[in-house]
Design a protein around this motif. Structure first.
Motif, PDB file in Angstrom:
ATOM      1  N   ALA A 174       0.841  -1.196   0.000  1.00 12.91           N
ATOM      2  CA  ALA A 174       0.000   0.000   0.000  1.00 12.91           C
ATOM      3  C   ALA A 174       0.872   1.241   0.000  1.00 12.91           C
ATOM      4  CB  ALA A 174      -0.910   0.006   1.221  1.00 12.91           C
ATOM      5  N   LEU A 175       0.331   2.296  -0.559  1.00 10.76           N
ATOM      6  CA  LEU A 175       0.997   3.595  -0.608  1.00 10.76           C
ATOM      7  C   LEU A 175       0.077   4.604   0.057  1.00 10.76           C
ATOM      8  CD1 LEU A 175       3.099   5.651  -1.739  1.00 10.76           C
ATOM      9  CD2 LEU A 175       1.703   5.701  -3.824  1.00 10.76           C
ATOM     10  N   VAL A 176       0.588   5.306   1.067  1.00 12.51           N
ATOM     11  CA  VAL A 176      -0.138   6.400   1.709  1.00 12.51           C
ATOM     12  C   VAL A 176       0.570   7.669   1.289  1.00 12.51           C
ATOM     13  CG1 VAL A 176      -0.859   7.437   3.889  1.00 12.51           C
ATOM     14  CG2 VAL A 176      -0.814   4.941   3.651  1.00 12.51           C
ATOM     15  N   LEU A 177      -0.097   8.483   0.484  1.00  8.10           N
ATOM     16  CA  LEU A 177       0.513   9.675  -0.092  1.00  8.10           C
ATOM     17  C   LEU A 177      -0.315  10.899   0.271  1.00  8.10           C
ATOM     18  CD1 LEU A 177       2.049   9.908  -3.572  1.00  8.10           C
ATOM     19  CD2 LEU A 177       0.541  11.707  -2.786  1.00  8.10           C
ATOM     20  N   PHE A 178       0.340  11.893   0.845  1.00  9.68           N
ATOM     21  CA  PHE A 178      -0.304  13.142   1.260  1.00  9.68           C
ATOM     22  C   PHE A 178       0.468  14.320   0.713  1.00  9.68           C
ATOM     23  CE2 PHE A 178      -2.321  10.663   4.541  1.00  9.68           C
ATOM     24  CZ  PHE A 178      -3.440  11.385   4.913  1.00  9.68           C
TER      25      PHE A 178
END
Length: 81
Positions: free
Chosen positions: A27-31
């Motif tokens: 998973a990628l959490v991008l902000f």
């Protein structure tokens, strides 16, 4: 947006770990650093410590529009394009 935030805060972290271990899912959490959810980023990252965390410094709520090159580069790094 309130429902998205509530789901993020109330989500059970063990579920993501179960999926990752069972299915090999990443998973990628991008902000964006200027995102309206900025204060919750640390909680989200703590909740999902084994996923890839990215904060785009010159982006806000719409990182694909505000920093399209950096956004594309992060997606390509994650997906291998």
């Amino acid at each position: 947006m309130l429902e998205t935030r509530r789901a993020t805060v109330e989500a059970e972290a063990s579920r993501l770990n179960e999926i990752a271990l069972t299915h090999g899912t990443q998973a990628l959490v991008l902000f964006g650093s200027q995102d309206i959810y900025g204060p919750t980023v640390d909680r989200l990252f703590a909740r999902y410590p084994d996923v890839r965390h990215v904060v785009l410094e010159e982006a806000g709520y719409l990182p694909w529009l505000q920093s399209p090159d950096a956004f594309r580069d992060e997606l390509c790094a994650f997906f291998g394009c």
